[in-house]
Design a protein around this motif. Structure first.
Motif, mmCIF file in Angstrom:
data_model
loop_
_atom_site.group_PDB
_atom_site.id
_atom_site.type_symbol
_atom_site.label_atom_id
_atom_site.label_comp_id
_atom_site.label_asym_id
_atom_site.label_seq_id
_atom_site.Cartn_x
_atom_site.Cartn_y
_atom_site.Cartn_z
ATOM 1 N N VAL A 42 0.842 -1.210 0.000
ATOM 2 C CA VAL A 42 0.000 0.000 0.000
ATOM 3 C C VAL A 42 0.871 1.252 0.000
ATOM 4 O O VAL A 42 0.626 2.200 -0.745
ATOM 5 C CB VAL A 42 -0.956 -0.008 1.211
ATOM 6 N N VAL A 43 1.899 1.257 0.841
ATOM 7 C CA VAL A 43 2.800 2.414 0.910
ATOM 8 C C VAL A 43 3.498 2.629 -0.428
ATOM 9 O O VAL A 43 3.610 3.757 -0.922
ATOM 10 C CB VAL A 43 3.839 2.224 2.037
ATOM 11 N N THR A 44 3.980 1.559 -1.033
ATOM 12 C CA THR A 44 4.665 1.670 -2.325
ATOM 13 C C THR A 44 3.708 2.154 -3.408
ATOM 14 O O THR A 44 4.093 2.940 -4.285
ATOM 15 C CB THR A 44 5.278 0.319 -2.734
ATOM 16 N N TYR A 45 2.468 1.700 -3.360
ATOM 17 C CA TYR A 45 1.443 2.162 -4.299
ATOM 18 C C TYR A 45 1.278 3.680 -4.198
ATOM 19 O O TYR A 45 1.286 4.399 -5.196
ATOM 20 C CB TYR A 45 0.126 1.460 -3.989
ATOM 21 N N VAL A 46 1.158 4.158 -2.970
ATOM 22 C CA VAL A 46 0.970 5.597 -2.737
ATOM 23 C C VAL A 46 2.191 6.391 -3.200
ATOM 24 O O VAL A 46 2.065 7.485 -3.754
ATOM 25 C CB VAL A 46 0.686 5.864 -1.244
ATOM 26 N N MET A 47 3.378 5.814 -3.014
ATOM 27 C CA MET A 47 4.606 6.556 -3.297
ATOM 28 C C MET A 47 5.048 6.485 -4.758
ATOM 29 O O MET A 47 5.723 7.393 -5.236
ATOM 30 C CB MET A 47 5.744 6.035 -2.402
ATOM 31 N N THR A 48 4.687 5.410 -5.472
ATOM 32 C CA THR A 48 5.239 5.242 -6.819
ATOM 33 C C THR A 48 4.203 5.335 -7.935
ATOM 34 O O THR A 48 4.582 5.532 -9.092
ATOM 35 C CB THR A 48 5.986 3.888 -6.951
ATOM 36 N N VAL A 49 2.924 5.174 -7.621
ATOM 37 C CA VAL A 49 1.890 5.305 -8.650
ATOM 38 C C VAL A 49 1.424 6.759 -8.701
ATOM 39 O O VAL A 49 1.077 7.325 -7.661
ATOM 40 C CB VAL A 49 0.699 4.373 -8.358
#
Length: 245
Positions: free
Chosen positions: A199-206
């Motif tokens: 979820v964190v990576t989604y928020v940061m990279t998408v």
């Protein structure tokens, strides 16, 4: 009383050195260019299981007489970190690292003491004894995270935009920071930790304009974790990832 005092000293040494030992293991994995699953399996074996179990193992008088534990030194702990990579590469690589390769690394990075091939073999046996020969690594956050990443790419276009390298960088950071290091060990089930990192990576990279996919409900559905638990953990991870170093 003597063994109790020695165990307390060992626990203090391990606690004070835990983060530097984790950093040493990660740097060693990068130097050896092992696969990510080897690195994270080694972290699970060493940081999550071996280090917490070692003081209890030493309470037994017979165990405490082993030369690698009497006394327990920082050099020996570094050797055990390398051993965890050796065991992990045997489990996950068709061509495991040779003891010659590992000795070369140890001789360069552990300046206080040089270890022989026999020392490596003795340390490997001792490492597995501390773990009671239970060296399975199927229940680690990295494997859950990798599976979630593969699944989301199959159901959402936005999944293709999630940077898996960023996922691994976040996991490394969690291990390396004092405030979050134990999350990977005690405080958070591996599937819940994996969902939160995704979820964190989604928020940061998408890109924000492509956030149409319902990432939280989907993560809740595929992991059976509570949505509020994922949000709580993701918020904690974000705070530590974004804070100045």
């Amino acid at each position: 009383m003597e063994h109790s005092s020695s165990s307390l000293v060992d626990s203090t040494l391990i606690s004070s050195q835990r983060l530097s030992l984790v950093e040493f293991l990660i740097q060693s994995a990068e130097h050896l260019q092992v696969a990510p699953v080897v690195k994270y399996s080694a972290l699970s074996l060493f940081a999550d299981r071996f280090l917490p179990s070692l003081p209890r193992f030493k309470i037994d008088a017979q165990n405490s007489n082993n030369w690698l534990l009497k006394p327990l030194t920082e050099s020996a702990l570094h050797l055990f970190a390398v051993i965890s990579l050796w065991i992990s590469t045997k489990m996950h690589d068709s061509r495991p690292l040779s003891v010659t390769c590992l000795r070369s690394l140890a001789n360069k990075s552990i300046s206080e003491q040089h270890f022989t091939t026999r020392n490596f073999l003795e340390a490997e046996v001792l490492f597995m004894q501390v773990l009671n020969f239970e060296i399975g690594t199927t229940n680690i956050a990295f494997l859950f995270l990798q599976e979630l990443w593969i699944q989301i790419k199959g159901v959402a276009k936005a999944g293709e935009l999630i940077n898996f390298e960023a996922c691994m960088e976040i996991m490394d950071l969690l291990y390396e920071k004092e405030e979050t290091s134990l999350l990977c060990t005690y405080s958070c089930p591996p599937h819940s930790l994996a969902a939160s990192i995704l979820v964190v990576t989604y928020v940061m990279t998408v890109p924000q304009h492509k956030w149409e996919f319902p990432i939280l409900p989907w993560a809740k559905f595929v992991t059976s974790c509570k949505e509020e638990d994922i949000i709580k953990m993701a918020t904690l991870i974000l705070r530590h990832v974004l804070e100045p170093s």
